[in-house]
Design an enzyme around this catalytic site. Structure first.
Site, PDB file in Angstrom:
ATOM      1  N   TYR A  52      -9.417   3.791  -5.082  1.00 17.73           N
ATOM      2  CA  TYR A  52      -8.377   4.792  -5.293  1.00 17.73           C
ATOM      3  C   TYR A  52      -8.263   5.349  -6.713  1.00 17.73           C
ATOM      4  O   TYR A  52      -7.697   6.414  -6.903  1.00 17.73           O
ATOM      5  CB  TYR A  52      -7.016   4.210  -4.898  1.00 17.73           C
ATOM      6  CG  TYR A  52      -6.974   3.713  -3.484  1.00 17.73           C
ATOM      7  CD1 TYR A  52      -7.125   4.586  -2.408  1.00 17.73           C
ATOM      8  CD2 TYR A  52      -6.796   2.363  -3.209  1.00 17.73           C
ATOM      9  CE1 TYR A  52      -7.099   4.130  -1.101  1.00 17.73           C
ATOM     10  CE2 TYR A  52      -6.762   1.898  -1.901  1.00 17.73           C
ATOM     11  CZ  TYR A  52      -6.918   2.782  -0.862  1.00 17.73           C
ATOM     12  OH  TYR A  52      -6.891   2.327   0.422  1.00 17.73           O
ATOM     13  N   ASN A  65      -9.790  -0.706  10.427  1.00 14.54           N
ATOM     14  CA  ASN A  65      -8.603  -0.056   9.882  1.00 14.54           C
ATOM     15  C   ASN A  65      -8.075   0.882  10.960  1.00 14.54           C
ATOM     16  O   ASN A  65      -8.749   1.839  11.334  1.00 14.54           O
ATOM     17  CB  ASN A  65      -8.977   0.717   8.609  1.00 14.54           C
ATOM     18  CG  ASN A  65      -7.775   1.212   7.849  1.00 14.54           C
ATOM     19  OD1 ASN A  65      -6.792   1.664   8.438  1.00 14.54           O
ATOM     20  ND2 ASN A  65      -7.850   1.146   6.538  1.00 14.54           N
ATOM     21  N   ASP A  99     -15.455  -1.186   9.133  1.00 21.58           N
ATOM     22  CA  ASP A  99     -16.250  -1.512   7.948  1.00 21.58           C
ATOM     23  C   ASP A  99     -17.216  -2.647   8.270  1.00 21.58           C
ATOM     24  O   ASP A  99     -16.850  -3.589   8.990  1.00 21.58           O
ATOM     25  CB  ASP A  99     -15.345  -1.942   6.794  1.00 21.58           C
ATOM     26  CG  ASP A  99     -14.362  -0.853   6.386  1.00 21.58           C
ATOM     27  OD1 ASP A  99     -14.654   0.330   6.628  1.00 21.58           O
ATOM     28  OD2 ASP A  99     -13.301  -1.194   5.824  1.00 21.58           O
ATOM     29  N   ARG A 148     -11.319   3.213  11.630  1.00 24.83           N
ATOM     30  CA  ARG A 148     -12.514   3.039  10.795  1.00 24.83           C
ATOM     31  C   ARG A 148     -12.963   1.596  10.904  1.00 24.83           C
ATOM     32  O   ARG A 148     -12.138   0.677  10.882  1.00 24.83           O
ATOM     33  CB  ARG A 148     -12.195   3.373   9.342  1.00 24.83           C
ATOM     34  CG  ARG A 148     -13.410   3.760   8.521  1.00 24.83           C
ATOM     35  CD  ARG A 148     -13.079   3.936   7.061  1.00 24.83           C
ATOM     36  NE  ARG A 148     -12.817   2.646   6.415  1.00 24.83           N
ATOM     37  CZ  ARG A 148     -11.683   2.357   5.779  1.00 24.83           C
ATOM     38  NH1 ARG A 148     -10.701   3.237   5.695  1.00 24.83           N
ATOM     39  NH2 ARG A 148     -11.526   1.177   5.223  1.00 24.83           N
ATOM     40  N   SER A 168      -6.634  -2.516   1.681  1.00 29.99           N
ATOM     41  CA  SER A 168      -6.966  -1.904   0.385  1.00 29.99           C
ATOM     42  C   SER A 168      -7.477  -2.905  -0.640  1.00 29.99           C
ATOM     43  O   SER A 168      -7.322  -2.718  -1.846  1.00 29.99           O
ATOM     44  CB  SER A 168      -5.744  -1.156  -0.187  1.00 29.99           C
ATOM     45  OG  SER A 168      -5.438  -0.045   0.613  1.00 29.99           O
ATOM     46  N   GLU A 216       0.811  -1.212   0.000  1.00 28.74           N
ATOM     47  CA  GLU A 216       0.000   0.000   0.000  1.00 28.74           C
ATOM     48  C   GLU A 216       0.852   1.274   0.000  1.00 28.74           C
ATOM     49  O   GLU A 216       0.380   2.345   0.374  1.00 28.74           O
ATOM     50  CB  GLU A 216      -0.950  -0.014   1.194  1.00 28.74           C
ATOM     51  CG  GLU A 216      -1.935  -1.166   1.178  1.00 28.74           C
ATOM     52  CD  GLU A 216      -2.853  -1.161   2.386  1.00 28.74           C
ATOM     53  OE1 GLU A 216      -3.749  -0.305   2.440  1.00 28.74           O
ATOM     54  OE2 GLU A 216      -2.660  -2.008   3.282  1.00 28.74           O
ATOM     55  N   GLY A 220      -6.897   5.686   5.493  1.00 29.47           N
ATOM     56  CA  GLY A 220      -6.411   6.543   4.419  1.00 29.47           C
ATOM     57  C   GLY A 220      -6.830   7.983   4.620  1.00 29.47           C
ATOM     58  O   GLY A 220      -7.870   8.281   5.213  1.00 29.47           O
ATOM     59  N   GLU A 249     -14.079  -5.547   9.001  1.00 31.42           N
ATOM     60  CA  GLU A 249     -12.711  -5.344   9.462  1.00 31.42           C
ATOM     61  C   GLU A 249     -12.566  -3.972  10.091  1.00 31.42           C
ATOM     62  O   GLU A 249     -13.433  -3.102   9.942  1.00 31.42           O
ATOM     63  CB  GLU A 249     -11.711  -5.489   8.320  1.00 31.42           C
ATOM     64  CG  GLU A 249     -11.869  -4.486   7.204  1.00 31.42           C
ATOM     65  CD  GLU A 249     -10.848  -4.709   6.088  1.00 31.42           C
ATOM     66  OE1 GLU A 249      -9.705  -4.258   6.253  1.00 31.42           O
ATOM     67  OE2 GLU A 249     -11.210  -5.325   5.074  1.00 31.42           O
TER      68      GLU A 249
END
Length: 305
Positions: A211, A269, A252, A250, A145, A19, A273, A267
């Protein structure tokens, strides 16, 4: 806290993970925002500098993603040097990076997760396809990602999907597809920010949708009833805390329309990002928090231990 109280700040970005490019984008934006706010911030790429140079800084903003930046590795180095850093500690960072062990903890805490199987080269792939049903997702346990993820839609494809994922991590998961919609909740301090619904233009929310493409739709407000959003924000906070998360992050999750909109945790994070496509700045903006203010607030939460 005044900007001068932060002292000399290292913005860690780049690194050696898969990443890296995303991290370079995140870190450059974070660095510029801090400098605009009068913070004495400096770029620091662990791929090109010795880590012992971090001892010269008063705190660190971690904008690294993936291995060696989001998995507790850099957090441990900063702990040893006594440099406060943003985001979760060593244990929570390692757990958040590991999708399998995250699931085990959530399962033990009674939190909802999709049905899954740990795959090996000798697994009964046909049996797993039958048990989980199709479609299903195959993913490396310790990548982010959406790297290495395959959506399996036809019987007999699981073996090839396992091979593709195992190129990124020897630990591979097959997970039942939950197709009622993907959502995310950003965490800032002790608060879950407004939930975002993600509607990719691709078959699923893959690397390109995250992205590279401009046809992914992000809905905030997410369209859920207000009371349901309150429940899901609480679920996100609980999931984050079970793993020991702190500072920001974060969570999800997926909604299953077939089960009356039941939510399933996907998951966490722990180093989200911060690009122009990223979700935490989007949620913060919906809560009335601009990008520069968000970056400063995250930095103010930097700590040790």
């Amino acid at each position: 806290m005044s900007r001068q109280d932060f002292g000399r700040v290292a913005v860690l970005f780049g690194g050696r993970s898969a990443e890296r490019e995303v991290s370079l984008n995140s870190g450059a934006r974070v660095l510029a925002a801090l400098q605009r706010q009068g913070v004495d911030a400096h770029a620091f790429d662990p791929a090109t500098r010795h880590l012992d140079e971090l001892a010269a800084f008063d705190r660190a903003f971690i904008a690294l993603h993936g291995r060696h930046g989001e998995d507790g590795t850099i957090q441990g180095a900063l702990e040893l040097m006594g440099v406060p850093y943003t985001g979760s500690g060593v244990m929570a960072s390692a757990l958040g990076m590991d999708k399998w062990r995250s699931k085990l903890l959530w399962q033990a805490a009674g939190l909802p997760i999709p049905e899954y199987v740990v795959l090996e080269a000798g697994s009964d792939f046909a049996g797993v396809e039958a048990a989980l049903g199709l479609p299903l997702f195959v993913k490396p346990a310790c990548e982010g990602s959406s790297i290495g993820i395959t959506k399996v839609t036809q019987a007999g494809e699981l073996g090839a999907a396992h091979a593709a994922a195992s190129r990124h991590d020897p630990l591979v998961l097959a997970e039942r597809a939950i197709l009622g919609g993907e959502y995310t909740a950003a965490i800032l301090g002790d608060e879950a920010l407004p939930i975002i619904k993600i509607e990719p233009g691709t078959d699923f929310y893959d690397y390109a949708a995250k992205y590279l493409r401009d046809d992914t739709v992000y809905r905030c407000p997410c369209g859920l009833p207000a009371e349901r959003e309150v429940e899901l924000r609480a679920l996100a906070l609980e999931a984050f805390r079970v793993l020991g998360g702190r500072g920001w992050g974060r969570v999800d999750f997926l909604m299953d329309a077939a089960c009356g909109g039941r939510a399933y945790l996907l998951e966490v994070n722990t180093s989200p990002g911060m690009t122009d496509h990223s979700l935490v700045p989007m949620a913060a903006r919906a809560a009335g928090i601009g990008y520069d203010e968000l970056v400063v607030r995250v930095l103010a939460l930097a700590t040790l231990g």
